[in-house]
Design an enzyme around this catalytic site. Structure first.
Site, PDB file in Angstrom:
ATOM      1  N   LYS A 114       0.820  -1.209   0.000  1.00  0.00           N
ATOM      2  CA  LYS A 114       0.000   0.000   0.000  1.00  0.00           C
ATOM      3  C   LYS A 114       0.859   1.267   0.000  1.00  0.00           C
ATOM      4  O   LYS A 114       0.439   2.306  -0.514  1.00  0.00           O
ATOM      5  CB  LYS A 114      -0.945   0.022   1.206  1.00  0.00           C
TER       6      LYS A 114
HETATM    7  C1  PLP Z   1      -4.131  -4.617  -0.159  1.00  0.00           C
HETATM    8  C2  PLP Z   1      -3.330  -5.855  -0.173  1.00  0.00           C
HETATM    9  C3  PLP Z   1      -3.465  -6.783  -1.195  1.00  0.00           C
HETATM   10  C4  PLP Z   1      -4.504  -6.684  -2.272  1.00  0.00           C
HETATM   11  O1  PLP Z   1      -4.452  -5.590  -3.108  1.00  0.00           O
HETATM   12  P1  PLP Z   1      -5.774  -5.101  -3.844  1.00  0.00           P
HETATM   13  O2  PLP Z   1      -5.350  -3.958  -4.627  1.00  0.00           O
HETATM   14  O3  PLP Z   1      -6.744  -4.758  -2.763  1.00  0.00           O
HETATM   15  O4  PLP Z   1      -6.255  -6.260  -4.648  1.00  0.00           O
HETATM   16  C5  PLP Z   1      -2.660  -7.896  -1.182  1.00  0.00           C
HETATM   17  N1  PLP Z   1      -1.768  -8.092  -0.183  1.00  0.00           N
HETATM   18  C6  PLP Z   1      -1.612  -7.212   0.812  1.00  0.00           C
HETATM   19  C7  PLP Z   1      -0.618  -7.516   1.873  1.00  0.00           C
HETATM   20  C8  PLP Z   1      -2.369  -6.062   0.866  1.00  0.00           C
HETATM   21  O5  PLP Z   1      -2.222  -5.199   1.871  1.00  0.00           O
END
Ligand code: PLP
Length: 476
Positions: A114
């Protein structure tokens, strides 16, 4: 100038700055560019060897025009955003056996994927808001990692107040403390107890807040969840970067395996492919929450109840960005999308035709990874390859291993979190927490002071706006 329109149509198209600051289109749709810039093989060839920030500048410039953000400002924003990463390469790679590679997206300040887009997007908000002399209130729902990334990116920014909503008990203590130990006065963590459907319940709270036009205006609400176009846009860069690093030659296929939740990350990959990146297969990897595998397999898009799994950041049943993917797959037919969206919202499910299914599943593979397989994959890669995966990276790698025999070209597995955010699962998998499963910043947060609001799901719809209003009037 590239304009942006709602996936649900109807509203007039807007410019980049308006789309970003709004977060969600006024009619509840997601903003998408009215056309996707195209990239040639010659351009890709010329981008080989660029650093991550320089590549980001090339790609983001295709979406952000000079009149909105002058090139020198864009460069500064990008550099400031990625300078918070601890690895000199920003996004390094690790080679596994079998022509599989791990793209490590977790070297940002809060140790998850993120951070890759959040730092830049929040800096961009601040840039626009300071220029306009305005303020926004960000409501952020989190399945564990978006909240910490948004909290960290918001520290010390007077142009925004950031409210973080997390489901008590459904994210790790490490993730909670990454939010509650931040003492910046504009950051407000909120624990919500008894969320039956985890962060999807909190997305519901945010949708309801946005739908209340009076509250939305009074608070100047916006969102930096992946419903915000700028998040998805920024996430395209790591597909270009991974491709250029691993393609045997520019033009040869590189496959990607992605642990999917809200589909923001994979949606970015699919748009990179539509822009001309010669991606091979895109493997949608999910845990026991299978709405994506089901819709890509059968054309039925529905919202089953959440199952709690070891890969908790992708315990999501409503993958909002799938609507962006549908928009492009169905050739921008917003009337069809609006009808489908209304059916999905009112009946909890919508069925797409075989023709539509063929259009939106093209180039995708799906794989469901059980908790048992997460543990097994973590264990085998630790023992046999001396590499520690977090549970989400393990979801990607398990899916890649499954499809390895039938794909040609490298498979890049997106590792979306640092294992230190999930110490209990690491212990469960390998019986120990090695140094690779620890991180100084999380050790420090363990003993730091905490603050947070706490509400119950049953009463949050009334209680949350009241508290937000009170805090807002104090600020004035
Ligand atoms: C948010 C997240 C995802 C998934 O990403 P999206 O864009 O929501 O599909 C996968 N792994 C982790 C550790 C995340 O924080």
């Amino acid at each position: 100038m590239l304009l942006y329109q709602s996936t649900l149509g109807q509203a007039p198209a807007v410019d980049f700055e308006t789309a970003v600051l709004a977060g969600l289109a006024p009619n509840g749709g997601l903003y998408v560019p009215t056309q996707l810039p195209q990239v040639t093989l010659q351009q890709l060839e010329a981008w080989k060897g660029l650093s991550y920030p320089d590549l980001a500048h090339e790609i983001l410039s295709l979406f952000i025009d000079e009149a909105t953000v002058p090139a020198a400002d864009l460069k500064k924003l990008i550099e400031a955003s990625f300078s918070t990463f601890s690895h000199p390469e920003v996004i390094p790679h690790h080679e596994l056996t079998g022509d599989c590679y791990v793209q490590e997206l977790f070297h940002g300040p809060t140790l998850s994927f993120k951070d890759v887009a959040m730092g830049f997007v929040v800096n961009l908000f601040d840039y626009f808001l300071r220029r306009r002399g305005e303020h926004r209130t960000l409501m952020v729902a989190t399945s564990g990692d978006t909240g910490p990334a948004a909290a960290h990116a918001s520290i010390g920014k007077a142009s925004i107040s950031t409210w973080l909503f997390f489901p008590t008990g459904l994210i790790t203590e490490e993730q909670v403390r990454q939010m509650t130990t931040i003492m910046s006065p504009n950051v407000h963590p909120v624990a919500v107890n008894n969320c039956k459907n985890g962060s999807d319940d909190l997305d519901g709270l945010i949708s309801a807040s946005f739908a209340d036009a009076g509250f939305r205006k009074e608070m100047q609400l916006s969102s930096v969840n992946s419903i915000n176009w700028a998040r998805v846009m920024t996430q395209m860069v790591h597909y270009f970067y991974g491709y250029l690093r691993y393609a045997e030659r520019v033009g040869a296929p590189v496959n990607f395996a992605v642990p999917c939740g809200a589909f923001g990350n994979m949606c970015a990959g699919s748009m990179a492919r539509r822009m001309g990146l010669p991606v091979g297969a895109m493997i949608v990897a999910n845990n026991a929450n299978t709405s994506l595998s089901v819709v890509l397999g059968t054309g039925t898009f529905s919202k089953p109840d959440i199952k709690n799994t070891l890969a908790s950041a992708i315990d999501i049943s409503v993958p909002m960005n799938f609507w962006r993917h549908l928009y492009f797959s169905l050739e921008g037919d917003t009337d069809r999308l609006r009808y489908a969206w209304e059916t999905y919202e009112s009946q909890g499910s919508v069925q797409f035709s075989d023709k539509e299914l063929a259009a939106f599943r093209k180039g995708f593979l799906t794989y469901t990874v059980t908790d048992e397989n997460i543990l097994k994959t973590t264990r085998s890669h630790w023992r046999e390859e001396n590499y520690l995966l977090d549970p989400h990276g393990a979801v990607a790698v398990a899916a890649a291993r499954h499809y390895r025999p039938q794909l040609s070209g490298p498979i890049v597995c997106l590792a979306t979190a640092h294992p230190a955010k999930f110490p209990e699962t690491i212990r469960q998998a390998i019986g120990d927490l090695p140094a690779a499963g620890k991180h100084d910043s999380l050790e420090a947060a363990r003993t730091a002071g905490e603050r947070k609001y706490e509400f119950d799901y049953a009463t949050m719809h009334r209680a949350v706006p009241a508290v937000m209003r009170a805090v807002m009037s104090d600020r004035r």
